[in-house]
Design a protein around this motif. Structure first.
Motif, PDB file in Angstrom:
ATOM      1  N   TYR A   1      29.800  -4.251 -43.855  1.00 28.43           N
ATOM      2  CA  TYR A   1      29.134  -3.520 -43.046  1.00 28.43           C
ATOM      3  C   TYR A   1      27.543  -4.212 -42.456  1.00 28.43           C
ATOM      4  O   TYR A   1      27.324  -4.409 -43.143  1.00 28.43           O
ATOM      5  N   PRO A   2      27.948  -4.432 -41.313  1.00 27.95           N
ATOM      6  CA  PRO A   2      28.137  -5.018 -40.273  1.00 27.95           C
ATOM      7  C   PRO A   2      28.834  -6.453 -40.675  1.00 27.95           C
ATOM      8  O   PRO A   2      28.144  -6.900 -41.473  1.00 27.95           O
ATOM      9  N   THR A   3      30.085  -6.515 -39.541  1.00 27.34           N
ATOM     10  CA  THR A   3      30.282  -7.674 -40.447  1.00 27.34           C
ATOM     11  C   THR A   3      30.876  -8.884 -38.601  1.00 27.34           C
ATOM     12  O   THR A   3      31.045  -8.260 -37.826  1.00 27.34           O
ATOM     13  N   THR A   4      30.549 -10.337 -38.548  1.00 29.15           N
ATOM     14  CA  THR A   4      30.280 -10.302 -37.418  1.00 29.15           C
ATOM     15  C   THR A   4      31.071 -12.103 -37.539  1.00 29.15           C
ATOM     16  O   THR A   4      30.796 -12.858 -38.558  1.00 29.15           O
ATOM     17  N   PHE A   5      32.279 -12.419 -37.169  1.00 29.08           N
ATOM     18  CA  PHE A   5      32.977 -13.550 -36.793  1.00 29.08           C
ATOM     19  C   PHE A   5      32.156 -14.618 -35.912  1.00 29.08           C
ATOM     20  O   PHE A   5      32.493 -13.883 -34.306  1.00 29.08           O
ATOM     21  N   PHE A   6      32.005 -15.842 -35.874  1.00 32.30           N
ATOM     22  CA  PHE A   6      32.021 -16.237 -34.450  1.00 32.30           C
ATOM     23  C   PHE A   6      32.786 -17.319 -34.026  1.00 32.30           C
ATOM     24  O   PHE A   6      33.464 -18.074 -35.513  1.00 32.30           O
ATOM     25  N   ILE A   7      34.058 -17.140 -33.679  1.00 31.79           N
ATOM     26  CA  ILE A   7      35.146 -17.638 -32.659  1.00 31.79           C
ATOM     27  C   ILE A   7      34.757 -18.539 -32.122  1.00 31.79           C
ATOM     28  O   ILE A   7      34.270 -18.682 -31.173  1.00 31.79           O
ATOM     29  N   SER A   8      35.498 -20.033 -31.980  1.00 31.05           N
ATOM     30  CA  SER A   8      34.836 -20.255 -31.614  1.00 31.05           C
ATOM     31  C   SER A   8      36.525 -21.004 -30.132  1.00 31.05           C
ATOM     32  O   SER A   8      37.217 -19.763 -30.445  1.00 31.05           O
ATOM     33  N   ALA A   9      36.374 -21.839 -29.422  1.00 31.41           N
ATOM     34  CA  ALA A   9      36.961 -20.930 -28.431  1.00 31.41           C
ATOM     35  C   ALA A   9      38.556 -21.100 -28.189  1.00 31.41           C
ATOM     36  O   ALA A   9      39.334 -20.990 -27.039  1.00 31.41           O
ATOM     37  N   ASP A  10      39.285 -22.198 -29.269  1.00 29.94           N
ATOM     38  CA  ASP A  10      40.593 -22.485 -29.423  1.00 29.94           C
ATOM     39  C   ASP A  10      41.224 -21.234 -30.461  1.00 29.94           C
ATOM     40  O   ASP A  10      42.278 -21.651 -30.902  1.00 29.94           O
ATOM     41  N   GLY A  11      40.364 -19.933 -30.657  1.00 32.16           N
ATOM     42  CA  GLY A  11      40.724 -19.502 -31.879  1.00 32.16           C
ATOM     43  C   GLY A  11      40.405 -19.399 -33.251  1.00 32.16           C
ATOM     44  O   GLY A  11      41.189 -18.590 -34.096  1.00 32.16           O
ATOM     45  N   LYS A  12      39.853 -20.535 -33.377  1.00 28.73           N
ATOM     46  CA  LYS A  12      39.502 -20.827 -34.876  1.00 28.73           C
ATOM     47  C   LYS A  12      37.821 -19.646 -35.519  1.00 28.73           C
ATOM     48  O   LYS A  12      37.042 -20.062 -34.455  1.00 28.73           O
ATOM     49  N   ILE A  13      37.775 -19.288 -36.453  1.00 34.13           N
ATOM     50  CA  ILE A  13      36.579 -18.662 -36.942  1.00 34.13           C
ATOM     51  C   ILE A  13      35.712 -19.961 -37.504  1.00 34.13           C
ATOM     52  O   ILE A  13      35.954 -20.779 -38.260  1.00 34.13           O
ATOM     53  N   GLN A  14      34.647 -19.510 -36.615  1.00 32.00           N
ATOM     54  CA  GLN A  14      33.506 -21.207 -37.210  1.00 32.00           C
ATOM     55  C   GLN A  14      32.337 -20.276 -38.631  1.00 32.00           C
ATOM     56  O   GLN A  14      31.844 -20.940 -38.940  1.00 32.00           O
ATOM     57  N   ASP A  15      32.494 -19.246 -38.307  1.00 33.65           N
ATOM     58  CA  ASP A  15      31.550 -18.884 -38.899  1.00 33.65           C
ATOM     59  C   ASP A  15      32.161 -17.338 -39.520  1.00 33.65           C
ATOM     60  O   ASP A  15      31.994 -16.289 -38.197  1.00 33.65           O
ATOM     61  N   ILE A  16      31.079 -16.836 -40.283  1.00 30.44           N
ATOM     62  CA  ILE A  16      30.900 -14.916 -40.502  1.00 30.44           C
ATOM     63  C   ILE A  16      30.409 -15.136 -41.630  1.00 30.44           C
ATOM     64  O   ILE A  16      29.488 -15.770 -42.457  1.00 30.44           O
ATOM     65  N   VAL A  17      28.839 -14.130 -40.707  1.00 29.12           N
ATOM     66  CA  VAL A  17      28.512 -13.415 -41.097  1.00 29.12           C
ATOM     67  C   VAL A  17      28.590 -11.971 -42.089  1.00 29.12           C
ATOM     68  O   VAL A  17      29.007 -10.615 -41.013  1.00 29.12           O
TER      69      VAL A  17
ATOM     70  N   GLU B   1      17.847 -12.667 -34.316  1.00 25.77           N
ATOM     71  CA  GLU B   1      17.773 -13.452 -33.372  1.00 25.77           C
ATOM     72  C   GLU B   1      18.841 -14.433 -32.535  1.00 25.77           C
ATOM     73  O   GLU B   1      19.065 -15.137 -32.435  1.00 25.77           O
ATOM     74  N   GLU B   2      17.088 -14.900 -34.692  1.00 19.84           N
ATOM     75  CA  GLU B   2      17.515 -16.503 -34.460  1.00 19.84           C
ATOM     76  C   GLU B   2      18.869 -16.806 -35.704  1.00 19.84           C
ATOM     77  O   GLU B   2      19.538 -17.760 -34.995  1.00 19.84           O
ATOM     78  N   THR B   3      19.971 -15.932 -36.238  1.00 19.88           N
ATOM     79  CA  THR B   3      20.185 -16.681 -36.948  1.00 19.88           C
ATOM     80  C   THR B   3      21.817 -15.847 -36.013  1.00 19.88           C
ATOM     81  O   THR B   3      22.305 -16.713 -36.123  1.00 19.88           O
ATOM     82  N   ILE B   4      21.432 -14.538 -35.427  1.00 21.37           N
ATOM     83  CA  ILE B   4      22.719 -15.684 -33.997  1.00 21.37           C
ATOM     84  C   ILE B   4      22.477 -16.441 -33.241  1.00 21.37           C
ATOM     85  O   ILE B   4      23.665 -17.295 -33.198  1.00 21.37           O
ATOM     86  N   GLU B   5      21.730 -16.747 -33.116  1.00 18.16           N
ATOM     87  CA  GLU B   5      20.792 -17.796 -31.973  1.00 18.16           C
ATOM     88  C   GLU B   5      21.933 -19.330 -32.805  1.00 18.16           C
ATOM     89  O   GLU B   5      22.683 -20.006 -32.102  1.00 18.16           O
ATOM     90  N   SER B   6      21.533 -19.567 -33.778  1.00 19.42           N
ATOM     91  CA  SER B   6      21.843 -20.783 -34.191  1.00 19.42           C
ATOM     92  C   SER B   6      23.322 -20.630 -34.572  1.00 19.42           C
ATOM     93  O   SER B   6      23.907 -21.977 -34.540  1.00 19.42           O
ATOM     94  N   ARG B   7      24.200 -19.808 -34.484  1.00 25.76           N
ATOM     95  CA  ARG B   7      25.120 -19.851 -34.929  1.00 25.76           C
ATOM     96  C   ARG B   7      26.168 -19.869 -33.661  1.00 25.76           C
ATOM     97  O   ARG B   7      27.070 -20.493 -33.057  1.00 25.76           O
ATOM     98  N   VAL B   8      25.845 -18.824 -32.295  1.00 24.95           N
ATOM     99  CA  VAL B   8      26.221 -19.626 -31.530  1.00 24.95           C
ATOM    100  C   VAL B   8      26.139 -21.080 -30.115  1.00 24.95           C
ATOM    101  O   VAL B   8      26.977 -21.581 -29.819  1.00 24.95           O
ATOM    102  N   ARG B   9      24.666 -21.490 -31.468  1.00 23.99           N
ATOM    103  CA  ARG B   9      24.403 -22.968 -30.623  1.00 23.99           C
ATOM    104  C   ARG B   9      26.454 -23.557 -31.242  1.00 23.99           C
ATOM    105  O   ARG B   9      25.854 -24.586 -30.804  1.00 23.99           O
ATOM    106  N   LEU B  10      25.803 -23.398 -32.535  1.00 27.99           N
ATOM    107  CA  LEU B  10      26.708 -23.857 -33.228  1.00 27.99           C
ATOM    108  C   LEU B  10      28.425 -23.799 -32.168  1.00 27.99           C
ATOM    109  O   LEU B  10      29.037 -24.627 -31.553  1.00 27.99           O
ATOM    110  N   LEU B  11      28.579 -22.682 -32.221  1.00 21.29           N
ATOM    111  CA  LEU B  11      29.631 -22.208 -31.462  1.00 21.29           C
ATOM    112  C   LEU B  11      29.732 -23.450 -29.959  1.00 21.29           C
ATOM    113  O   LEU B  11      31.231 -24.348 -29.476  1.00 21.29           O
ATOM    114  N   LEU B  12      29.523 -23.488 -29.161  1.00 19.93           N
ATOM    115  CA  LEU B  12      29.130 -24.302 -27.706  1.00 19.93           C
ATOM    116  C   LEU B  12      28.897 -26.311 -28.068  1.00 19.93           C
ATOM    117  O   LEU B  12      28.580 -26.724 -27.310  1.00 19.93           O
ATOM    118  N   GLY B  13      28.449 -26.363 -29.914  1.00 14.24           N
ATOM    119  CA  GLY B  13      28.359 -27.466 -29.689  1.00 14.24           C
ATOM    120  C   GLY B  13      27.027 -28.208 -29.674  1.00 14.24           C
ATOM    121  O   GLY B  13      27.030 -29.090 -29.201  1.00 14.24           O
TER     122      GLY B  13
END
Length: 176
Positions: free
Chosen positions: A139-155, A162-174
């Motif tokens: 713990y903690p474990t965070t899953f970044f899941i794309s709009a189609d329901g696929k796991i894109q990244d796991i931390v 904030e920078e780590t989260i932002e970089s992964r969110v940017r990838l989610l949004l392409g």
């Protein structure tokens, strides 16, 4: 009757050893279904602190960040402000964020969230079913899941900045 006591004890011991050995063997022989990027995110349906049922399907079509956390976990507590800041930054662009609390009572979780001024949805995993589906080990474990329901990244572990989260969110949004 006394002369049968020892053989009965041996039979009971043998049965216990056989059943225990079988159970342990099965746990080692099961294929490891560890989640990884590209895996389908396991379905869940949990009650939120808002009193509503939340399911993975209700977020389908939107990028989703799922953070498993507990008030007992210092890194979990430390990353909450960063998660809230990123939620505030990206929610207008459709990014969803949910926290899944690990089996704590509603009062403790609610008090913690108020003290940190957290307003993203928090769900309660009372029976640890969702935690097990997602294969949490730390713990903690965070899953970044794309709009189609696929796991894109796991931390795994934290706290995330904030920078780590932002970089992964940017990838989610392409966006990167």
């Amino acid at each position: 009757m006394k002369r049968y006591r020892k053989p009965i004890q041996y039979i009971i011991l043998a049965v216990v050893l056989l059943v225990g050995g079988y159970a342990i063997g099965q746990s080692f022989l099961k294929p490891n279904k560890a989640l990884k990027p590209g895996s389908e995110a396991p379905a869940f349906e949990l009650l939120g602190l808002d009193g509503q049922a939340h399911s993975l399907d209700s977020y389908r079509g939107k990028p989703l960040v799922v953070n498993f956390w507990g008030t007992f976990c210092p890194p979990c507590r430390n990353e909450m402000p960063a998660l809230q800041a990123q939620y505030d930054k990206w929610k207008e662009q459709g990014v969803q964020l949910v926290g899944i609390n690990l089996s704590e009572d509603r009062v403790s979780v609610g008090s913690f969230l108020r003290s940190y001024d957290i307003d993203f949805p928090v769900l309660l995993d009372k029976n640890k079913k969702t935690e097990r589906k997602y294969g949490l080990k730390e713990y903690p474990t965070t899953f970044f899941i794309s709009a189609d329901g696929k796991i894109q990244d796991i931390v795994i572990g934290g706290p995330m900045s904030e920078e780590t989260i932002e970089s992964r969110v940017r990838l989610l949004l392409g966006k990167d």
